[in-house]
Scaffold this active site. Structure first.
Site, mmCIF file in Angstrom:
data_model
loop_
_atom_site.group_PDB
_atom_site.id
_atom_site.type_symbol
_atom_site.label_atom_id
_atom_site.label_comp_id
_atom_site.label_asym_id
_atom_site.label_seq_id
_atom_site.Cartn_x
_atom_site.Cartn_y
_atom_site.Cartn_z
ATOM 1 N N GLY A 21 32.856 33.810 46.315
ATOM 2 C CA GLY A 21 34.039 33.539 47.134
ATOM 3 C C GLY A 21 35.027 34.690 47.016
ATOM 4 O O GLY A 21 34.652 35.866 47.092
ATOM 5 N N GLY A 22 36.310 34.336 46.823
ATOM 6 C CA GLY A 22 37.363 35.344 46.772
ATOM 7 C C GLY A 22 37.138 36.374 45.671
ATOM 8 O O GLY A 22 37.178 37.584 45.914
ATOM 9 N N GLY A 24 34.308 36.585 43.872
ATOM 10 C CA GLY A 24 32.908 36.997 43.919
ATOM 11 C C GLY A 24 32.655 38.173 44.855
ATOM 12 O O GLY A 24 31.918 39.100 44.515
ATOM 13 N N ARG A 54 40.139 37.099 53.161
ATOM 14 C CA ARG A 54 40.067 37.806 51.877
ATOM 15 C C ARG A 54 38.648 38.035 51.381
ATOM 16 O O ARG A 54 38.427 38.868 50.517
ATOM 17 C CB ARG A 54 40.875 37.042 50.823
ATOM 18 C CG ARG A 54 40.294 35.673 50.522
ATOM 19 C CD ARG A 54 41.245 34.847 49.688
ATOM 20 N NE ARG A 54 40.616 33.612 49.250
ATOM 21 C CZ ARG A 54 40.361 32.582 50.034
ATOM 22 N NH1 ARG A 54 40.675 32.625 51.325
ATOM 23 N NH2 ARG A 54 39.792 31.499 49.542
ATOM 24 N N LYS A 67 26.884 32.124 51.664
ATOM 25 C CA LYS A 67 27.732 33.197 51.120
ATOM 26 C C LYS A 67 26.903 34.168 50.286
ATOM 27 O O LYS A 67 27.075 35.383 50.381
ATOM 28 C CB LYS A 67 28.820 32.598 50.214
ATOM 29 C CG LYS A 67 29.927 31.921 50.962
ATOM 30 C CD LYS A 67 30.999 31.499 49.965
ATOM 31 C CE LYS A 67 32.204 30.964 50.707
ATOM 32 N NZ LYS A 67 33.252 30.516 49.792
ATOM 33 N N ASP A 115 34.486 21.880 36.398
ATOM 34 C CA ASP A 115 33.200 21.271 36.149
ATOM 35 C C ASP A 115 32.077 22.314 36.078
ATOM 36 O O ASP A 115 31.292 22.356 35.119
ATOM 37 C CB ASP A 115 32.974 20.319 37.344
ATOM 38 C CG ASP A 115 31.829 19.395 37.115
ATOM 39 O OD1 ASP A 115 31.679 18.969 35.966
ATOM 40 O OD2 ASP A 115 31.070 19.141 38.081
ATOM 41 N N CYS A 168 55.862 4.813 38.311
ATOM 42 C CA CYS A 168 57.229 4.367 38.590
ATOM 43 C C CYS A 168 58.060 5.487 39.221
ATOM 44 O O CYS A 168 58.929 5.226 40.048
ATOM 45 C CB CYS A 168 57.890 3.815 37.336
ATOM 46 S SG CYS A 168 57.870 4.967 35.975
HETATM 47 N N1 LIG Z 1 28.750 24.357 41.270
HETATM 48 C C1 LIG Z 1 28.761 25.473 41.996
HETATM 49 N N2 LIG Z 1 27.620 26.147 42.229
HETATM 50 C C2 LIG Z 1 27.612 27.279 42.958
HETATM 51 N N3 LIG Z 1 28.716 27.820 43.512
HETATM 52 C C3 LIG Z 1 29.880 27.194 43.307
HETATM 53 C C4 LIG Z 1 29.958 26.002 42.537
HETATM 54 N N4 LIG Z 1 31.249 25.602 42.513
HETATM 55 C C5 LIG Z 1 31.944 26.502 43.226
HETATM 56 N N5 LIG Z 1 31.137 27.470 43.713
HETATM 57 C C6 LIG Z 1 31.514 28.612 44.541
HETATM 58 O O1 LIG Z 1 32.540 29.344 43.948
HETATM 59 C C7 LIG Z 1 33.250 30.038 44.967
HETATM 60 C C8 LIG Z 1 34.709 30.032 44.614
HETATM 61 O O2 LIG Z 1 35.370 30.872 45.518
HETATM 62 P P1 LIG Z 1 36.864 30.638 46.011
HETATM 63 O O3 LIG Z 1 37.687 30.219 44.865
HETATM 64 O O4 LIG Z 1 37.277 31.841 46.755
HETATM 65 O O5 LIG Z 1 36.721 29.367 46.922
HETATM 66 P P2 LIG Z 1 36.401 29.220 48.459
HETATM 67 O O6 LIG Z 1 35.823 27.852 48.610
HETATM 68 O O7 LIG Z 1 35.612 30.358 48.966
HETATM 69 O O8 LIG Z 1 37.839 29.337 49.099
HETATM 70 P P3 LIG Z 1 38.970 28.221 49.376
HETATM 71 O O9 LIG Z 1 38.679 27.088 48.426
HETATM 72 O O10 LIG Z 1 40.220 28.944 49.031
HETATM 73 O O11 LIG Z 1 38.804 27.889 50.803
HETATM 74 C C9 LIG Z 1 32.944 29.348 46.284
HETATM 75 O O12 LIG Z 1 32.265 30.232 47.134
HETATM 76 C C10 LIG Z 1 32.086 28.177 45.868
HETATM 77 O O13 LIG Z 1 31.040 27.905 46.768
#
Ligand SMILES: Nc1ncnc2c1ncn2[C@@H]1O[C@H](COP(=O)(O)OP(=O)(O)OP(=O)(O)O)[C@@H](O)[C@H]1O
Ligand SMILES: [Zn+2]
Length: 652
Positions: A21-22, A24, A54, A67, A115, A168
């Site tokens: 993602g961001g 990565g 981004r 991705k 998690d 509350c």
């Molecule tokens: N359990 C998992 N297994 C594989 N990939 C994961 C797992 N949990 C999260 N990810 C990946 O980690 C990345 C985190 O990137 P980022 O924080 O930029 O989130 P995003 O989902 O791309 O963006 P946003 O939440 O801001 O829309 C995501 O591409 C998500 O798919």
């Protein structure tokens, strides 16, 4: 180490990146440009339009695609001769077991949830592979290094949990705008449009003593043939007028607080406005219900404007009407979604009307949406900085350069022009149940609690296990897995419903349970202590786990509303507001300043800003203290861990 040799180590390394993602996208680019040649990437997501601003390896034409795969293709275009192996999959999947992890020299996380981070931490420990962990939120970020036996594991320090507020405060005594948002979103919106079978604290607040019997009419039900505009005004008067008047009746509550003002629609709407709002077409424009908007039908254009009480009132009534006229089929199963325009409009308006009643400043739709959707706008530059730091730490790890490992915090307000705070990592926490063998203790009423309670509330929820197995001595009490015989499954199911003391191998005070996760190859022991009674409010699970790195609780300090012990529901005492699971915590930190002393005030203000902001307000109230050690480093302690700061040792 000479640069030739350094490059060799990089070239021959096999690295695993989790998350594309961001962080990565930046990380993959930086790894490729730094000379890495064998990179594996796991990401379970597909590309969304909202990622494009981004996650620069992706383009509009990639929306909907994996991705991991698209990131690979994009990088191969400028580094065609390296090996990138993508996995479009959840890192928690069974294929990514300990043997899979063992093939790598280092694992680099660019994840966005606790998690998955905990899961990867355990696999890295089991496979004995170093982990470089990271997180960003807005301008804040951090990179930490976790090497088994040498530095803390990811779970050695408690992590902030989603922020929660006492019920509350939300139902009776809001003092901040966020309390009004939580009320509007989790209580009012859920009550009006959500699943009717779900409990809701508005039930308690919506009736006076006289009508509180079981059979009392639910004020939120639309009566047969009730005109939708009439219904809207009745709801408005009920929640913003009548309920506030009821609450005012409790004199004790308002002794040390400002009394709220009941607001009725007739006091706000001009007399001649017999409440007609925007023109309604029968069907949604283009049949797309997400385009329905109260702002549009009232001609309010700028989401950054702060609406007056009248405008909020009109938006509230219009949005309610639009839900009933244009989105009737959604009613009954709606969950608040920050991307649902009409939902954001009604929540903003309701929160603002409540805020007006309690003398709290009103907010724009744009601001309210950010609070309701827990949005911290991502900053591409922070991701880039953090990705660069991950690569620097990865290179040190590959060289085994233990003395130079650093955890680095990217702070919002540079102290002495320093944006980055490098901190020496600490030794593993001896009390960590994940990386040490310290047993946990569970106080529980063994003649009342069932095995299911332990499996759900403790083993899965608190210990983060996926595929748990529970043993008492050599007796297997519970197990999950695809390869179980039918009769075994039936036996374990039956055990789940049994009270602990009545299990085939009875669990009573003094019993030691062994809990294991087969995928994570992680085992821990739980000492059982029998206890008769639990405080329903403080211990809602009906059991108490200790020896566990308990996350810091939030919103405790400086909140006068907490003085109010009045409660409206014995079961759920807190309304949970999810916040992004950001990982930025400054525990007891040692700031490396390369021999030169930095003023404590510089460091502490930077640390405090990193620790507060959106991240974890609890740390801001802690007083840092300065200790000098013999090598001229300054040690700043912002005690956030459960290990005494003095007990911490720098990694040698
Ligand atoms: N359990 C998992 N297994 C594989 N990939 C994961 C797992 N949990 C999260 N990810 C990946 O980690 C990345 C985190 O990137 P980022 O924080 O930029 O989130 P995003 O989902 O791309 O963006 P946003 O939440 O801001 O829309 C995501 O591409 C998500 O798919
Ligand atoms: Zn640990």
């Amino acid at each position: 180490m000479g640069s030739e040799q350094q490059l060799e180590v990089i070239k021959s390394a096999k690295v695993l990146m989790v998350g594309a993602g961001g962080i990565g996208c930046e990380l993959l680019k930086t790894l490729a440009l730094s000379g890495f040649q064998d990179i594996h990437i796991i990401d379970m997501d597909t590309i969304e339009v909202s990622n494009l601003n981004r996650q620069f390896l992706f383009r509009q034409s990639h929306v909907g695609q994996s991705k991991a795969k698209v990131a690979r293709e994009a990088v191969l275009r400028f580094r065609p001769n390296i090996n990138i192996t993508p996995y479009h999959a959840n890192v928690k999947g069974p294929e990514f077991n300990v043997d899979f992890f063992k093939q790598f020299n280092v694992v680099l996380n660019g994840l966005d949830n606790l998690d998955a981070r905990r899961h990867v931490n355990r696999l890295c420990l089991a496979a004995d592979v170093p982990l470089v962990e990271s997180g960003t939120t807005g301008f804040l970020g951090q990179v930490t290094v976790h090497v088994k036996g040498k530095t803390e594991c990811y779970e050695c320090q408690p992590k902030p949990t989603p922020k929660s507020y006492p019920v509350c405060t939300i139902t009776s005594t809001p003092s901040k705008f966020v309390h009004c948002i939580v009320w509007a979103k989790d209580l009012l919106f859920a009550k009006l449009f959500g699943d009717k079978s779900q409990g809701n604290d508005l039930n308690v607040r919506s009736s006076d003593g006289a009508s509180s019997s079981e059979n009392a009419e639910d004020a939120f039900e639309r009566r047969a043939d009730e005109d939708v505009e009439q219904y809207g005004r009745r709801i408005y008067d009920h929640v913003f007028g009548y309920n506030i008047e009821m609450a005012l009746g409790n004199e004790e509550t308002w002794k040390n607080r400002n009394r709220p003002k009941p607001i009725y629609s007739c006091d706000v709407l001009p007399e001649n406005l017999s409440y007609q709002n925007g023109t309604l077409e029968k069907d949604c424009p283009n049949g797309d219900s997400s385009l329905v908007s109260a702002m549009a039908s009232l001609g309010l254009k700028n989401p950054q404007d702060i609406w007056s009480l009248l405008e909020n009132t009109r938006i509230f009534l219009e949005a309610l009407k639009l839900f009933f006229v244009k989105r009737e089929k959604d009613i009954g199963n709606l969950i608040f979604d920050k991307d649902d325009q009409l939902a954001v409009e009604i929540v903003t308006a309701a929160a603002n009307i409540r805020a007006a009643s309690f003398g709290i400043p009103l907010h724009s739709l744009f601001e309210a949406k950010g609070i309701a959707g827990n949005i911290v706008h991502a900053v591409a530059t922070t991701n880039a900085i953090i990705a660069g730091l991950i690569v620097i730490e990865a290179i040190k790890v590959l060289h085994g350069d233990t003395n130079r490992y650093r955890m680095t915090y990217c702070v919002e307000h540079p102290a002495r022009k320093m944006l980055l705070m490098p901190v020496e990592p600490f030794e593993p926490n001896k009390a960590c149940y994940v990386c040490s063998e310290t047993p946990l203790t569970l106080e529980v009423n063994t003649s009342r609690s069932k095995l299911r309670d332990i499996v759900e509330k403790i083993v899965k929820n608190k210990l983060g296990m996926n595929l748990p197995l529970i043993m008492h001595g050599s007796a297997l009490l519970y197990e999950v897995g695809d390869d179980l015989e039918e009769v075994e499954v039936a036996n374990y199911e039956a055990n789940l419903e049994k009270v602990l003391a009545e299990l085939p191998s009875p669990v009573t005070g003094g019993t030691v349970l062994t809990v294991e996760d087969l995928q994570q190859e992680f085992t821990c022991s739980i000492n059982i202590k029998h206890r008769e009674e639990f405080d329903e409010e403080k211990e809602p699970d009906g059991m108490l786990l200790s020896g566990w790195t308990q996350p810091p609780t939030t919103e405790k300090d400086n909140d006068p509303t907490l003085a109010n012990k009045e409660s409206t529901s014995s079961a759920a005492q807190t309304a949970v507001v999810e916040v992004d699971e950001v990982e930025i915590v400054l525990p007891s930190v040692r700031v490396d300043i390369g021999g030169a002393k930095r003023k404590l005030s510089d460091i502490s203000s930077a640390a405090t800003s990193a620790a507060t902001g959106v991240v974890d307000a609890t740390h801001s109230s802690r007083k840092p203290e300065e200790i000098e050690d013999d090598d001229n480093d300054v040690v700043v302690m912002i005690d956030g861990g459960n290990l005494g700061a003095n007990k911490k040792k720098r990694v040698q």
